[in-house]
Design a protein around this motif. Structure first.
Motif, PDB file in Angstrom:
ATOM      1  N   LEU A 132     -23.067  -6.708  -4.119  1.00 51.19           N
ATOM      2  CA  LEU A 132     -22.074  -6.647  -5.193  1.00 51.19           C
ATOM      3  C   LEU A 132     -21.390  -5.285  -5.243  1.00 51.19           C
ATOM      4  O   LEU A 132     -20.187  -5.192  -5.529  1.00 51.19           O
ATOM      5  CB  LEU A 132     -22.744  -6.949  -6.531  1.00 51.19           C
ATOM      6  N   GLY A 133     -22.162  -4.234  -4.975  1.00 52.11           N
ATOM      7  CA  GLY A 133     -21.550  -2.901  -4.962  1.00 52.11           C
ATOM      8  C   GLY A 133     -20.506  -2.772  -3.877  1.00 52.11           C
ATOM      9  O   GLY A 133     -19.434  -2.187  -4.092  1.00 52.11           O
ATOM     10  N   ALA A 134     -20.777  -3.304  -2.690  1.00 50.70           N
ATOM     11  CA  ALA A 134     -19.793  -3.247  -1.609  1.00 50.70           C
ATOM     12  C   ALA A 134     -18.541  -4.060  -1.946  1.00 50.70           C
ATOM     13  O   ALA A 134     -17.416  -3.660  -1.601  1.00 50.70           O
ATOM     14  CB  ALA A 134     -20.424  -3.752  -0.313  1.00 50.70           C
ATOM     15  N   PHE A 135     -18.733  -5.192  -2.615  1.00 46.89           N
ATOM     16  CA  PHE A 135     -17.597  -6.048  -2.967  1.00 46.89           C
ATOM     17  C   PHE A 135     -16.707  -5.410  -4.039  1.00 46.89           C
ATOM     18  O   PHE A 135     -15.490  -5.268  -3.870  1.00 46.89           O
ATOM     19  CB  PHE A 135     -18.106  -7.408  -3.433  1.00 46.89           C
ATOM     20  N   PHE A 136     -17.321  -5.012  -5.145  1.00 44.15           N
ATOM     21  CA  PHE A 136     -16.519  -4.512  -6.263  1.00 44.15           C
ATOM     22  C   PHE A 136     -15.921  -3.136  -5.979  1.00 44.15           C
ATOM     23  O   PHE A 136     -14.913  -2.769  -6.591  1.00 44.15           O
ATOM     24  CB  PHE A 136     -17.357  -4.465  -7.540  1.00 44.15           C
ATOM     25  N   ALA A 137     -16.530  -2.361  -5.086  1.00 46.56           N
ATOM     26  CA  ALA A 137     -15.934  -1.069  -4.753  1.00 46.56           C
ATOM     27  C   ALA A 137     -14.568  -1.253  -4.098  1.00 46.56           C
ATOM     28  O   ALA A 137     -13.617  -0.508  -4.395  1.00 46.56           O
ATOM     29  CB  ALA A 137     -16.865  -0.300  -3.819  1.00 46.56           C
ATOM     30  N   TYR A 138     -14.436  -2.238  -3.219  1.00 46.09           N
ATOM     31  CA  TYR A 138     -13.147  -2.512  -2.579  1.00 46.09           C
ATOM     32  C   TYR A 138     -12.185  -3.199  -3.544  1.00 46.09           C
ATOM     33  O   TYR A 138     -11.005  -2.857  -3.608  1.00 46.09           O
ATOM     34  CB  TYR A 138     -13.361  -3.378  -1.343  1.00 46.09           C
ATOM     35  N   VAL A 139     -12.684  -4.166  -4.289  1.00 41.20           N
ATOM     36  CA  VAL A 139     -11.823  -4.929  -5.195  1.00 41.20           C
ATOM     37  C   VAL A 139     -11.244  -4.032  -6.291  1.00 41.20           C
ATOM     38  O   VAL A 139     -10.065  -4.157  -6.655  1.00 41.20           O
ATOM     39  CB  VAL A 139     -12.615  -6.106  -5.796  1.00 41.20           C
ATOM     40  N   ASN A 140     -12.049  -3.132  -6.827  1.00 40.00           N
ATOM     41  CA  ASN A 140     -11.563  -2.260  -7.896  1.00 40.00           C
ATOM     42  C   ASN A 140     -10.577  -1.214  -7.398  1.00 40.00           C
ATOM     43  O   ASN A 140      -9.835  -0.629  -8.206  1.00 40.00           O
ATOM     44  CB  ASN A 140     -12.748  -1.559  -8.573  1.00 40.00           C
ATOM     45  N   ALA A 141     -10.591  -0.941  -6.092  1.00 39.09           N
ATOM     46  CA  ALA A 141      -9.654   0.053  -5.566  1.00 39.09           C
ATOM     47  C   ALA A 141      -8.213  -0.434  -5.628  1.00 39.09           C
ATOM     48  O   ALA A 141      -7.283   0.375  -5.793  1.00 39.09           O
ATOM     49  CB  ALA A 141     -10.031   0.411  -4.125  1.00 39.09           C
ATOM     50  N   LEU A 142      -7.985  -1.736  -5.529  1.00 40.66           N
ATOM     51  CA  LEU A 142      -6.619  -2.255  -5.527  1.00 40.66           C
ATOM     52  C   LEU A 142      -5.916  -2.045  -6.864  1.00 40.66           C
ATOM     53  O   LEU A 142      -4.751  -1.577  -6.882  1.00 40.66           O
ATOM     54  CB  LEU A 142      -6.628  -3.734  -5.130  1.00 40.66           C
ATOM     55  N   PRO A 143      -6.510  -2.364  -8.009  1.00 39.61           N
ATOM     56  CA  PRO A 143      -5.827  -2.064  -9.275  1.00 39.61           C
ATOM     57  C   PRO A 143      -5.600  -0.568  -9.482  1.00 39.61           C
ATOM     58  O   PRO A 143      -4.580  -0.173 -10.087  1.00 39.61           O
ATOM     59  CB  PRO A 143      -6.769  -2.629 -10.343  1.00 39.61           C
ATOM     60  N   VAL A 144      -6.529   0.258  -8.991  1.00 45.18           N
ATOM     61  CA  VAL A 144      -6.335   1.706  -9.131  1.00 45.18           C
ATOM     62  C   VAL A 144      -5.135   2.158  -8.306  1.00 45.18           C
ATOM     63  O   VAL A 144      -4.317   2.985  -8.764  1.00 45.18           O
ATOM     64  CB  VAL A 144      -7.614   2.442  -8.712  1.00 45.18           C
ATOM     65  N   ILE A 145      -4.998   1.646  -7.092  1.00 48.56           N
ATOM     66  CA  ILE A 145      -3.848   1.995  -6.257  1.00 48.56           C
ATOM     67  C   ILE A 145      -2.551   1.528  -6.917  1.00 48.56           C
ATOM     68  O   ILE A 145      -1.537   2.254  -6.934  1.00 48.56           O
ATOM     69  CB  ILE A 145      -4.011   1.382  -4.855  1.00 48.56           C
ATOM     70  N   PHE A 146      -2.562   0.344  -7.483  1.00 48.46           N
ATOM     71  CA  PHE A 146      -1.376  -0.172  -8.168  1.00 48.46           C
ATOM     72  C   PHE A 146      -1.042   0.699  -9.388  1.00 48.46           C
ATOM     73  O   PHE A 146       0.148   0.939  -9.681  1.00 48.46           O
ATOM     74  CB  PHE A 146      -1.601  -1.621  -8.588  1.00 48.46           C
ATOM     75  N   ALA A 147      -2.059   1.168 -10.095  1.00 48.82           N
ATOM     76  CA  ALA A 147      -1.811   2.022 -11.256  1.00 48.82           C
ATOM     77  C   ALA A 147      -1.250   3.377 -10.840  1.00 48.82           C
ATOM     78  O   ALA A 147      -0.421   3.961 -11.555  1.00 48.82           O
ATOM     79  CB  ALA A 147      -3.092   2.210 -12.051  1.00 48.82           C
ATOM     80  N   VAL A 148      -1.673   3.887  -9.679  1.00 47.63           N
ATOM     81  CA  VAL A 148      -1.148   5.159  -9.201  1.00 47.63           C
ATOM     82  C   VAL A 148       0.298   4.992  -8.759  1.00 47.63           C
ATOM     83  O   VAL A 148       1.159   5.864  -9.005  1.00 47.63           O
ATOM     84  CB  VAL A 148      -2.027   5.700  -8.056  1.00 47.63           C
ATOM     85  N   GLU A 149       0.623   3.886  -8.094  1.00 43.60           N
ATOM     86  CA  GLU A 149       1.979   3.644  -7.624  1.00 43.60           C
ATOM     87  C   GLU A 149       2.930   3.322  -8.780  1.00 43.60           C
ATOM     88  O   GLU A 149       4.080   3.776  -8.780  1.00 43.60           O
ATOM     89  CB  GLU A 149       1.981   2.502  -6.608  1.00 43.60           C
ATOM     90  N   GLN A 150       2.454   2.584  -9.746  1.00 47.91           N
ATOM     91  CA  GLN A 150       3.295   2.196 -10.875  1.00 47.91           C
ATOM     92  C   GLN A 150       2.805   2.927 -12.129  1.00 47.91           C
ATOM     93  O   GLN A 150       2.984   4.122 -12.250  1.00 47.91           O
ATOM     94  CB  GLN A 150       3.239   0.675 -11.064  1.00 47.91           C
ATOM     95  N   THR A 151       2.191   2.205 -13.008  1.00 43.16           N
ATOM     96  CA  THR A 151       1.585   2.766 -14.221  1.00 43.16           C
ATOM     97  C   THR A 151       0.321   1.969 -14.540  1.00 43.16           C
ATOM     98  O   THR A 151       0.192   0.810 -14.103  1.00 43.16           O
ATOM     99  CB  THR A 151       2.539   2.700 -15.425  1.00 43.16           C
ATOM    100  N   PRO A 152      -0.611   2.565 -15.282  1.00 39.91           N
ATOM    101  CA  PRO A 152      -1.793   1.785 -15.672  1.00 39.91           C
ATOM    102  C   PRO A 152      -1.434   0.527 -16.451  1.00 39.91           C
ATOM    103  O   PRO A 152      -2.103  -0.503 -16.294  1.00 39.91           O
ATOM    104  CB  PRO A 152      -2.602   2.762 -16.520  1.00 39.91           C
ATOM    105  N   LEU A 153      -0.406   0.583 -17.283  1.00 41.63           N
ATOM    106  CA  LEU A 153      -0.026  -0.604 -18.043  1.00 41.63           C
ATOM    107  C   LEU A 153       0.519  -1.690 -17.119  1.00 41.63           C
ATOM    108  O   LEU A 153       0.222  -2.884 -17.309  1.00 41.63           O
ATOM    109  CB  LEU A 153       1.026  -0.228 -19.091  1.00 41.63           C
ATOM    110  N   ALA A 154       1.283  -1.288 -16.105  1.00 43.88           N
ATOM    111  CA  ALA A 154       1.793  -2.274 -15.145  1.00 43.88           C
ATOM    112  C   ALA A 154       0.639  -2.913 -14.369  1.00 43.88           C
ATOM    113  O   ALA A 154       0.666  -4.123 -14.085  1.00 43.88           O
ATOM    114  CB  ALA A 154       2.784  -1.608 -14.205  1.00 43.88           C
TER     115      ALA A 154
END
Length: 218
Positions: free
Chosen positions: A142-164
């Motif tokens: 589960l740690g290996a799975f969620f570490a990758y999955v959670n990185a995508l919203p963080v990247i999107f928040a850095v590129e756009q905004t956390p609200l987006a």
């Protein structure tokens, strides 16, 4: 003048044994050995002296318990979350400079580290516990799975905004899991993703089993 013939001396009365009046010449009672207990009565067997009082011996050390499986699972889960957060931050900070090979290498390396940390902690705390060993494998995967999955919203928040990023997840809640499974380059299945789960689960289970058996032997 001749001397009178000698006469035999008069018989002497038998001497009484020391220690008191004994009219019937009974044998003297045995001497009492030094110790505790009352003096023996004539005609009764002697009583053995009572043993001296001995202080209680200190309690022996209790055998080592089999461990704390529940606490080990909680600690292993916390450690897995911490390692996963570090990996997520690394991906979010360096994703622009990463090639596909570097991304896959980092993913597998994180899976191995996450599983190793979880397995070592759970094996040391839980000992030889089958449920805790299986739990270590599940937590590592589960740690290996969620570490990758959670990185995508963080990247999107850095590129756009956390609200987006939040609105995007509300519209597509399973998009990170789909991106983890699908290979965007070829349009098929990214086999590195399930391979990371196997690596994490195997490392966690193997270390938890080995350390737990070693702890039981010692």
């Amino acid at each position: 003048m001749s001397q009178p013939p000698p006469y035999p001396p008069p018989p002497q009365p038998p001497q009484q044994p020391q220690g008191g009046y004994n009219p019937y010449l009974q044998p003297a009672p045995p001497q009492q050995q030094p110790g505790f207990g009352p003096s023996p009565v004539p005609g009764q067997p002697p009583m053995h002296p009572a043993p001296a009082f001995q202080p209680p011996q200190p309690l022996a050390q209790r055998p080592a318990t089999s461990g704390n499986p529940v606490g080990a699972i909680v600690l292993g889960l916390a450690a897995s979350v911490l390692v996963a957060l570090l990996y997520t931050g690394l991906i979010a900070a360096t994703y622009k400079e990463q090639s596909v090979t570097v991304a896959n290498t980092l993913y597998l390396a994180h899976a191995l580290i996450n599983g190793a940390v979880v397995g070592a902690l759970i094996g040391r705390m839980a000992g030889r516990n089958t449920g805790a060993t299986i739990g270590a494998a599940v937590i590592g995967a589960l740690g290996a799975f969620f570490a990758y999955v959670n990185a995508l919203p963080v990247i999107f928040a850095v590129e756009q905004t956390p609200l987006a990023s939040w609105h995007f997840l509300q519209a597509e809640p399973f998009f990170p899991a789909k991106a983890w499974w699908n290979d965007e380059a070829s349009g098929g299945v990214d086999w590195f993703s399930p391979l990371g789960l196997v690596v994490a689960a195997g490392a966690a289970w193997g270390l938890a089993y080995a350390i737990g058996n070693k702890r039981r032997e010692t």
